[in-house]
Design a protein around this motif. Sequence first.
Motif, PDB file in Angstrom:
ATOM      1  N   VAL A  71       2.043  15.985 -19.954  1.00  0.00           N
ATOM      2  CA  VAL A  71       2.035  15.907 -18.486  1.00  0.00           C
ATOM      3  C   VAL A  71       0.737  15.235 -18.034  1.00  0.00           C
ATOM      4  O   VAL A  71      -0.348  15.545 -18.512  1.00  0.00           O
ATOM      5  N   ASP A  72       0.865  14.293 -17.105  1.00  0.00           N
ATOM      6  CA  ASP A  72      -0.305  13.551 -16.630  1.00  0.00           C
ATOM      7  C   ASP A  72      -0.970  14.190 -15.423  1.00  0.00           C
ATOM      8  O   ASP A  72      -2.189  14.121 -15.263  1.00  0.00           O
ATOM      9  N   GLU A  73      -0.168  14.779 -14.531  1.00  0.00           N
ATOM     10  CA  GLU A  73      -0.700  15.348 -13.301  1.00  0.00           C
ATOM     11  C   GLU A  73       0.084  16.592 -12.916  1.00  0.00           C
ATOM     12  O   GLU A  73       1.266  16.715 -13.247  1.00  0.00           O
ATOM     13  N   PHE A  74      -0.580  17.491 -12.207  1.00  0.00           N
ATOM     14  CA  PHE A  74       0.064  18.676 -11.658  1.00  0.00           C
ATOM     15  C   PHE A  74       0.172  18.534 -10.131  1.00  0.00           C
ATOM     16  O   PHE A  74      -0.766  18.085  -9.478  1.00  0.00           O
ATOM     17  N   LEU A  75       1.309  18.961  -9.601  1.00  0.00           N
ATOM     18  CA  LEU A  75       1.480  19.016  -8.151  1.00  0.00           C
ATOM     19  C   LEU A  75       2.043  20.375  -7.765  1.00  0.00           C
ATOM     20  O   LEU A  75       2.664  21.067  -8.578  1.00  0.00           O
ATOM     21  N   ILE A  76       1.843  20.735  -6.504  1.00  0.00           N
ATOM     22  CA  ILE A  76       2.573  21.827  -5.872  1.00  0.00           C
ATOM     23  C   ILE A  76       3.327  21.200  -4.713  1.00  0.00           C
ATOM     24  O   ILE A  76       2.725  20.523  -3.867  1.00  0.00           O
ATOM     25  N   ASN A  77       4.644  21.376  -4.663  1.00  0.00           N
ATOM     26  CA  ASN A  77       5.416  20.759  -3.586  1.00  0.00           C
ATOM     27  C   ASN A  77       6.361  21.763  -2.929  1.00  0.00           C
ATOM     28  O   ASN A  77       6.624  22.842  -3.458  1.00  0.00           O
ATOM     29  N   CYS A  78       6.852  21.369  -1.774  1.00  0.00           N
ATOM     30  CA  CYS A  78       7.873  22.101  -1.021  1.00  0.00           C
ATOM     31  C   CYS A  78       7.559  23.584  -0.873  1.00  0.00           C
ATOM     32  O   CYS A  78       8.387  24.453  -1.142  1.00  0.00           O
ATOM     33  N   SER A  79       6.338  23.840  -0.417  1.00  0.00           N
ATOM     34  CA  SER A  79       5.865  25.194  -0.146  1.00  0.00           C
ATOM     35  C   SER A  79       5.015  25.144   1.122  1.00  0.00           C
ATOM     36  O   SER A  79       4.527  24.073   1.492  1.00  0.00           O
ATOM     37  N   PRO A  80       4.825  26.273   1.799  1.00  0.00           N
ATOM     38  CA  PRO A  80       4.020  26.259   3.026  1.00  0.00           C
ATOM     39  C   PRO A  80       2.560  25.936   2.725  1.00  0.00           C
ATOM     40  O   PRO A  80       2.027  26.338   1.679  1.00  0.00           O
ATOM     41  N   PRO A  81       1.875  25.227   3.615  1.00  0.00           N
ATOM     42  CA  PRO A  81       0.470  24.889   3.372  1.00  0.00           C
ATOM     43  C   PRO A  81      -0.420  26.111   3.169  1.00  0.00           C
ATOM     44  O   PRO A  81      -1.333  26.085   2.342  1.00  0.00           O
ATOM     45  N   GLU A  82      -0.161  27.202   3.903  1.00  0.00           N
ATOM     46  CA  GLU A  82      -0.992  28.403   3.769  1.00  0.00           C
ATOM     47  C   GLU A  82      -0.915  28.972   2.354  1.00  0.00           C
ATOM     48  O   GLU A  82      -1.914  29.447   1.804  1.00  0.00           O
ATOM     49  N   SER A  83       0.261  28.928   1.769  1.00  0.00           N
ATOM     50  CA  SER A  83       0.448  29.407   0.402  1.00  0.00           C
ATOM     51  C   SER A  83      -0.221  28.473  -0.599  1.00  0.00           C
ATOM     52  O   SER A  83      -0.838  28.907  -1.575  1.00  0.00           O
ATOM     53  N   MET A  84      -0.119  27.183  -0.337  1.00  0.00           N
ATOM     54  CA  MET A  84      -0.708  26.188  -1.242  1.00  0.00           C
ATOM     55  C   MET A  84      -2.224  26.278  -1.320  1.00  0.00           C
ATOM     56  O   MET A  84      -2.816  25.947  -2.348  1.00  0.00           O
ATOM     57  N   ILE A  85      -2.859  26.709  -0.244  1.00  0.00           N
ATOM     58  CA  ILE A  85      -4.315  26.882  -0.268  1.00  0.00           C
ATOM     59  C   ILE A  85      -4.706  27.833  -1.396  1.00  0.00           C
ATOM     60  O   ILE A  85      -5.699  27.627  -2.097  1.00  0.00           O
ATOM     61  N   MET A  86      -3.906  28.860  -1.596  1.00  0.00           N
ATOM     62  CA  MET A  86      -4.159  29.809  -2.679  1.00  0.00           C
ATOM     63  C   MET A  86      -3.953  29.146  -4.038  1.00  0.00           C
ATOM     64  O   MET A  86      -4.639  29.470  -5.013  1.00  0.00           O
ATOM     65  N   SER A  87      -3.015  28.207  -4.107  1.00  0.00           N
ATOM     66  CA  SER A  87      -2.729  27.515  -5.370  1.00  0.00           C
ATOM     67  C   SER A  87      -3.896  26.637  -5.806  1.00  0.00           C
ATOM     68  O   SER A  87      -4.116  26.427  -7.010  1.00  0.00           O
ATOM     69  N   LEU A  88      -4.636  26.090  -4.840  1.00  0.00           N
ATOM     70  CA  LEU A  88      -5.718  25.163  -5.161  1.00  0.00           C
ATOM     71  C   LEU A  88      -6.767  25.782  -6.077  1.00  0.00           C
ATOM     72  O   LEU A  88      -7.297  25.118  -6.977  1.00  0.00           O
ATOM     73  N   GLU A  89      -7.080  27.057  -5.839  1.00  0.00           N
ATOM     74  CA  GLU A  89      -8.093  27.718  -6.663  1.00  0.00           C
ATOM     75  C   GLU A  89      -7.672  27.780  -8.128  1.00  0.00           C
ATOM     76  O   GLU A  89      -8.523  27.757  -9.022  1.00  0.00           O
ATOM     77  N   ILE A  90      -6.380  27.832  -8.361  1.00  0.00           N
ATOM     78  CA  ILE A  90      -5.869  27.864  -9.736  1.00  0.00           C
ATOM     79  C   ILE A  90      -5.794  26.455 -10.315  1.00  0.00           C
ATOM     80  O   ILE A  90      -6.194  26.209 -11.455  1.00  0.00           O
ATOM     81  N   LEU A  91      -5.306  25.510  -9.526  1.00  0.00           N
ATOM     82  CA  LEU A  91      -5.202  24.121  -9.990  1.00  0.00           C
ATOM     83  C   LEU A  91      -6.557  23.587 -10.450  1.00  0.00           C
ATOM     84  O   LEU A  91      -6.645  22.826 -11.422  1.00  0.00           O
ATOM     85  N   LYS A  92      -7.623  23.976  -9.769  1.00  0.00           N
ATOM     86  CA  LYS A  92      -8.967  23.477 -10.074  1.00  0.00           C
ATOM     87  C   LYS A  92      -9.464  23.909 -11.453  1.00  0.00           C
ATOM     88  O   LYS A  92     -10.403  23.319 -11.987  1.00  0.00           O
ATOM     89  N   LYS A  93      -8.850  24.924 -12.023  1.00  0.00           N
ATOM     90  CA  LYS A  93      -9.301  25.442 -13.318  1.00  0.00           C
ATOM     91  C   LYS A  93      -8.881  24.556 -14.483  1.00  0.00           C
ATOM     92  O   LYS A  93      -9.395  24.704 -15.595  1.00  0.00           O
ATOM     93  N   PHE A  94      -7.948  23.632 -14.227  1.00  0.00           N
ATOM     94  CA  PHE A  94      -7.360  22.880 -15.329  1.00  0.00           C
ATOM     95  C   PHE A  94      -7.846  21.432 -15.352  1.00  0.00           C
ATOM     96  O   PHE A  94      -8.464  20.947 -14.397  1.00  0.00           O
ATOM     97  N   SER A  95      -7.553  20.766 -16.460  1.00  0.00           N
ATOM     98  CA  SER A  95      -8.159  19.454 -16.719  1.00  0.00           C
ATOM     99  C   SER A  95      -7.448  18.295 -16.036  1.00  0.00           C
ATOM    100  O   SER A  95      -8.007  17.213 -15.911  1.00  0.00           O
ATOM    101  N   LYS A  96      -6.217  18.497 -15.605  1.00  0.00           N
ATOM    102  CA  LYS A  96      -5.421  17.370 -15.101  1.00  0.00           C
ATOM    103  C   LYS A  96      -5.646  17.136 -13.603  1.00  0.00           C
ATOM    104  O   LYS A  96      -5.919  18.075 -12.849  1.00  0.00           O
ATOM    105  N   PRO A  97      -5.513  15.874 -13.171  1.00  0.00           N
ATOM    106  CA  PRO A  97      -5.527  15.608 -11.729  1.00  0.00           C
ATOM    107  C   PRO A  97      -4.440  16.422 -11.037  1.00  0.00           C
ATOM    108  O   PRO A  97      -3.389  16.684 -11.621  1.00  0.00           O
ATOM    109  N   PHE A  98      -4.686  16.812  -9.788  1.00  0.00           N
ATOM    110  CA  PHE A  98      -3.714  17.666  -9.105  1.00  0.00           C
ATOM    111  C   PHE A  98      -3.600  17.282  -7.641  1.00  0.00           C
ATOM    112  O   PHE A  98      -4.438  16.554  -7.088  1.00  0.00           O
TER     113      PHE A  98
END
Length: 298
Positions: free
Chosen positions: A200-227
């Motif tokens: 996998v080259d990149e991670f995304l979070i899609n089709c979710s509310p922005p307020e919920s996605m803010i919480m996802s960002l803290e997890i995405l930042k832990k990994f090596s791939k662009p997000f």
Amino acid sequence: MVNNNITLLDGGMGQELVHRSSFKPDSLWSTRVLLDEYDLVVNLHKDFIKAGADGITINSYGITPHRLKRHNLDNMFVTLQQKSVAAAKQAIDEMSSTKKIQIYGCLPPLIGSYYRTVGINRTEAVEIYKKMIEIQERGVDAFICETVTSIEEAQILIEATSETSKKVILSFTVDEVDGTILRSGESLELALNQFDNSKVDEFLINCSPPESMIMSLEILKKFSKPFGTQPNGFETCLPLTPGENVSVLKKRNDFNQEKFVNFVLECINEGASIVGGCCEVSPEYISAINNKIFNLNK
């Protein structure tokens, strides 16, 4: 023009096509528009390019054997997949853009969006995705595995894409309240960890509310791939039952351009390098964020 470090994706094809169509929506959703009003698909792609998108996603989200079979159109699977690629290519050709516009192939949920399970046999699912890849591959620059609800679904998609030479983007959809878990209830961190060392080259979070996605960002930042993120503007998007149409999905009253732009800028500040929108994000929203990023980088 956008910052070279930011990839600006398009917005939501399906809902916008339904809004623009002269026909009432049915459970074929945007596939109906591809059948009956092909030029609308081409023109919407063009509008996203005009808005500043660096890439457009083909309009094939609803083109799966199981969805088509409900309308006795399963024999149209290959033809419609090909038409979705052709519409994107036609839009780019007609725009004559000075920048290279990427075309993203679409590998969607096979039965319906937001279900906790894949819904069919794993072997069958892999073969269907491989067929999609075979049809789309010559005409696309990358594949987005969209609206992935579970680790099992992600595993199936990674198996199916294992032989493609094109870039692969794995895009999960998270719980509407708790962005640290997938819609299956599984941990987002556990899911990302499983694929951080994959092709996998990149991670995304899609089709979710922005307020919920803010919480996802803290997890995405832990990994090596662009997000990155592609939020939707729905009040809620609980799974539609088979045969139900998208008219039951309502846009949030507060999901305006300002809210969208502020959310995307927050994502960029947190390290996101791929941004765009999902359902209810029109070309005007993409233009608004494109203009904002451009002004910030003058």
